[in-house]
Design an enzyme around this catalytic site. Structure first.
Site, PDB file in Angstrom:
ATOM      1  N   SER A 123       0.819  -1.212   0.000  1.00 29.77           N
ATOM      2  CA  SER A 123       0.000   0.000   0.000  1.00 29.77           C
ATOM      3  C   SER A 123       0.852   1.261   0.000  1.00 29.77           C
ATOM      4  CB  SER A 123      -0.974   0.020   1.176  1.00 29.77           C
ATOM      5  OG  SER A 123      -0.452  -0.612   2.291  1.00 29.77           O
ATOM      6  N   GLU A 156      -6.065  -0.837  -7.447  1.00 25.01           N
ATOM      7  CA  GLU A 156      -5.133   0.077  -8.106  1.00 25.01           C
ATOM      8  C   GLU A 156      -4.074  -0.790  -8.798  1.00 25.01           C
ATOM      9  OE1 GLU A 156      -5.311   4.002  -5.176  1.00 25.01           O
ATOM     10  OE2 GLU A 156      -3.713   2.563  -4.886  1.00 25.01           O
ATOM     11  N   ASN A 194      -4.556   6.714  -1.265  1.00 26.46           N
ATOM     12  CA  ASN A 194      -3.889   7.167  -0.045  1.00 26.46           C
ATOM     13  C   ASN A 194      -3.281   8.552  -0.204  1.00 26.46           C
ATOM     14  OD1 ASN A 194      -4.521   5.176   1.750  1.00 26.46           O
ATOM     15  ND2 ASN A 194      -2.788   3.883   1.185  1.00 26.46           N
TER      16      ASN A 194
END
Ligand code: NAD
Length: 504
Positions: A123, A156, A194
C-alpha cells in the site's frame, strides 16, 4: 510481455488479512490458488477461517454449498514454493517491508517460470523499488486491493518505471474478471487513494488544531454532503497510529513537501496512546458509558424580517434554484438580484453569503458566510462564520433564517473555507496534481475515491459541480491566509480556469 492470466494458477504469499481475501477472490473467480505463509500453519489457519466465513454466508443464502465447496477446494495451503512451481501469477501480501518484498521476489524469480507475473499488494512502497535488482523487473506490478478484499471493488494497478505495459494491462483485465474495478496508477507515494485522501484528514486536524471547529461539527458537516463518516470518527476507527504513519510516509516520500505536513494534533494523540476506538479514546471518548457528542440541530425562531433579497451570481443557476426552492418551501418572499457578485441572502445591512473562501471579516462588518452544501435533499448541517464586527442580533437573524430555510447552521471560527469548502477544495487540488503528474486520469481518480474509500462523489465530480474558478478562489483564500506551500494551487487547476475563461 503480454501475459494472459485468465486461467493462471495463482500463488498468494502472505496469508494475513489481505492475502486470505485475495486467495478467496481468486478462487471465487475459478483460479487454482496456492496459499503460502512464512509462519508455520498460518495458511491452513487462514483456510479454516475462510471456511467459517463462507459457511456463515452460506447460511445467509449468499453462496450455495457447491460454490463454497468449490472455493475451498481450489485453495491449497502450501509449505514451500516447490509445491507451486506452475504458478502463472504471484500476488504477495506479506509484511510491508521493502527488503522483505525484494528478497521474496528474488527467490521466486529463480524458481518460477520467466512468464510468471509478480504482483505486490503493497500500500505504500514503490513498485519501481521493489523490482530493483530482479533479472526481469518488467513483470513486477502493483495489484493494490482494499480491505476487506472480497467486498471492496477497487484495485489500483500500479506501474513502476520498468513495468511492461502488457503486464499492467493483464492485471487490469484479470481484476475485472475477478469482479473488481481496476484503475491504472503510476507508482508514486500513496498511489491514488492514499494520496488524494490526505486532505480529508489533514484539514479536519488543522481545524481542530486551530480550535476553529469542534470535531463533532466537522464530522456532521462532512456527513451532510454524503460522507458515511466524518474525518474525526474515521481516523478514530482507522487508528491514529496507522493514519499518522501513512501521512508521515507520504510526507517523507515527497521530500517533505509542506502540502503533506503531518499534524501536531495527531502526533499528540499518538504520543498519548489515544489511538481511537481500539484504545478506548481518540478524538472522541469510547469508554463505557460515554456518549458521542452530538451537534445541536435546534432552529431559532425567525423574527419578523422586513426586506429580503436573494442574491445570485450571473452563472450560479444551481445556487439560485436551491435558494428559491428553499424560500418557497418556507413561504418567505424575497426580491431577486441575479447579477450579484455573490450568492446568498440580504436582510437590511446583513449579508449571508456562500463562501468564496475569504473569511467573513474580509467581506464587511455585517457578513455571515456559509459553507458549500449539496443543494436540496442534502442533510441540513451547514457551517457558518460571522465577521468579527457582526452584531449578535444579526448573527441570530442569520441563524434563524438559515434554520427556516431547512439548514441546521453550526458556527465555526471565521477562517477561510469553513469546513466543507476547504476540505473539498484541497481534495480536488490533490487529485488535480495527481492527474497533472500522470499518476492517474480524472475518471480513475473519481472511481478510486468512490470505490476505495466510499466517497459520495469523486474529486472531479465535485470540480464539475463547483467549477475550477470557485475551487481556485477557495485555495487562494487559504493560501493568502496561511502563507506557505500547503495551499498552493495545482497547475492543472490553473489551466482548467484559463481554459474555462477562454471557452466562455
Ligand atoms: P498481515 O500482518 O495481516 O499479514 C501478513 C502475513 O504475511 C502474515 O501472516 C505473515 O506471517 C506473512 N509474512 C510476513 N513475511 C513473510 C514472508 N517473507 N513470506 C511469507 N509470508 C510472510 O498484513 P496485511 O494487513 O494482510 O498486509 C499485507 C500487505 O498488504 C502489506 O503489504 C500491506 O501494506 C498491504 N495492504 C494492507 C491493507 C490493510 O488494510 N490491511 C490494505 C491494502 C494493502
Amino acid at each position: 510481455m503480454n501475459p494472459t492470466l485468465s486461467s493462471a494458477k495463482v500463488l498468494v504469499v502472505g496469508a494475513g488479512i489481505m492475502g486470505a481475501g485475495i486467495a478467496q477472490v481468486a478462487a471465487q473467480a475459478g483460479h487454482s490458488v496456492y496459499l503460502m505463509d512464512a509462519r508455520e500453519g498460518a495458511a491452513r489457519q487462514a483456510c479454516a477461517k475462510l471456511r467459517e466465513s463462507l459457511d456463515a454466508l452460506l447460511a445467509k443464502g449468499k453462496f450455495t454449498q457447491a460454490q463454497v465447496d468449490g472455493i475451498l477446494a481450489r485453495i491449497q495451503p502450501v509449505d514451500s514454493f516447490a509445491q507451486a512451481l506452475d504458478a502463472g501469477l504471484v500476488v504477495e501480501a506479506i509484511v510491508e517491508n521493502l527488503d522483505a518484498k525484494r528478497a521474496l521476489f528474488a527467490e521466486l524469480e529463480a524458481l518460477l517460470s520467466d512468464e510468471c507475473v509478480l504482483a505486490s499488494n503493497t500500500s505504500s512502497l514503490s513498485i519501481t523499488a521493489i523490482a530493483k535488482g530482479l533479472r526481469d523487473p518488467s513483470r513486477v506490478v502493483g495489484m493494490h486491493f482494499f480491505n476487506p478484499v472480497p467486498l471492496m471493488k477497487l484495485v489500483e494497478v500500479v506501474s513502476g518505471l520498468q513495468t511492461a505495459p502488457g503486464v499492467a494491462q493483464a492485471i487490469f483485465d484479470l481484476s475485472k474478471a475477478w469482479g473488481k474495478v481496476p484503475v491504472h496508477a503510476r507508482s508514486t507515494p500513496g498511489f491514488i487513494v492514499n494520496r488524494i485522501a490526505r486532505p480529508f484528514y489533514a484539514e479536519a486536524l488543522a481545524l481542530m488544531h486551530e480550535q476553529a471547529a469542534r470535531p463533532e461539527v466537522i464530522d456532521a458537516c462532512m456527513r451532510a454532503i454524503g460522507f458515511r463518516m466524518g474525518p474525526c470518527e474515521l481516523m478514530d476507527l482507522i487508528g491514529h497510529d496507522t493514519n499518522f504513519a501513512v501521512t508521515q510516509a507520504v510526507y517523507a516520500a515527497n521530500f517533505f513537501d509542506k502540502r503533506y505536513t503531518p499534524s501536531l494534533a495527531q502526533s499528540a494523540l499518538v504520543d498519548g496512546g489515544m489511538l481511537g476506538r481500539k484504545s478506548g479514546r481518540g478524538i472522541y471518548d469510547y469508554a463505557a458509558g460515554s456518549k458521542p457528542p452530538v451537534v445541536d440541530l435546534q432552529a431559532l425562531p425567525l423574527p419578523a424580517t422586513s426586506h429580503l433579497q436573494l442574491h445570485s451570481r450571473a452563472h450560479d443557476t444551481q445556487g439560485m434554484t436551491d435558494w428559491q426552492a428553499r424560500l418557497q418551501a418556507a413561504g418567505i418572499a424575497a426580491d431577486l438580484v441575479t447579477d450579484s457578485e455573490w450568492t446568498g441572502m440580504q436582510a437590511g445591512h446583513l449579508q449571508i453569503r456562500q463562501t468564496d473562501g475569504r473569511p467573513a471579516s474580509a467581506l464587511g462588518a455585517q457578513v455571515l458566510v456559509y459553507d458549500w452544501h449539496v443543494p436540496q435533499g442534502g442533510a441540513p448541517v451547514l457551517a457558518f462564520a460571522a465577521s468579527s464586527g457582526a452584531t449578535e442580533d444579526n448573527i441570530a437573524l442569520a441563524q434563524a433564517l438559515l434554520g427556516a430555510l431547512g439548514f441546521a447552521p453550526q458556527r465555526v471560527a471565521d477562517q477561510p473555507g469553513l469546513v466543507v469548502a476547504r476540505t473539498l477544495a484541497m481534495l480536488v487540488n490533490e487529485a488535480a496534481d495527481a492527474v497533472q503528474q500522470g499518476v492517474c486520469d480524472s475518471a480513475g481518480a473519481d472511481a478510486a475515491m468512490k470505490l476505495g474509500v466510499n466517497y459520495p462523489a469523486g474529486p472531479f465530480e465535485w470540480l464539475g459541480r463547483w467549477g475550477a474558478a470557485e475551487v481556485v478562489q477557495v485555495l487562494e483564500a487559504l493560501d493568502a491566509h496561511y502563507r506557505g506551500e500547503r495551499y498552493r494551487v495545482s497547475p492543472w487547476l490553473r489551466h482548467a480556469v484559463w481554459q474555462a475563461q477562454h471557452a466562455a
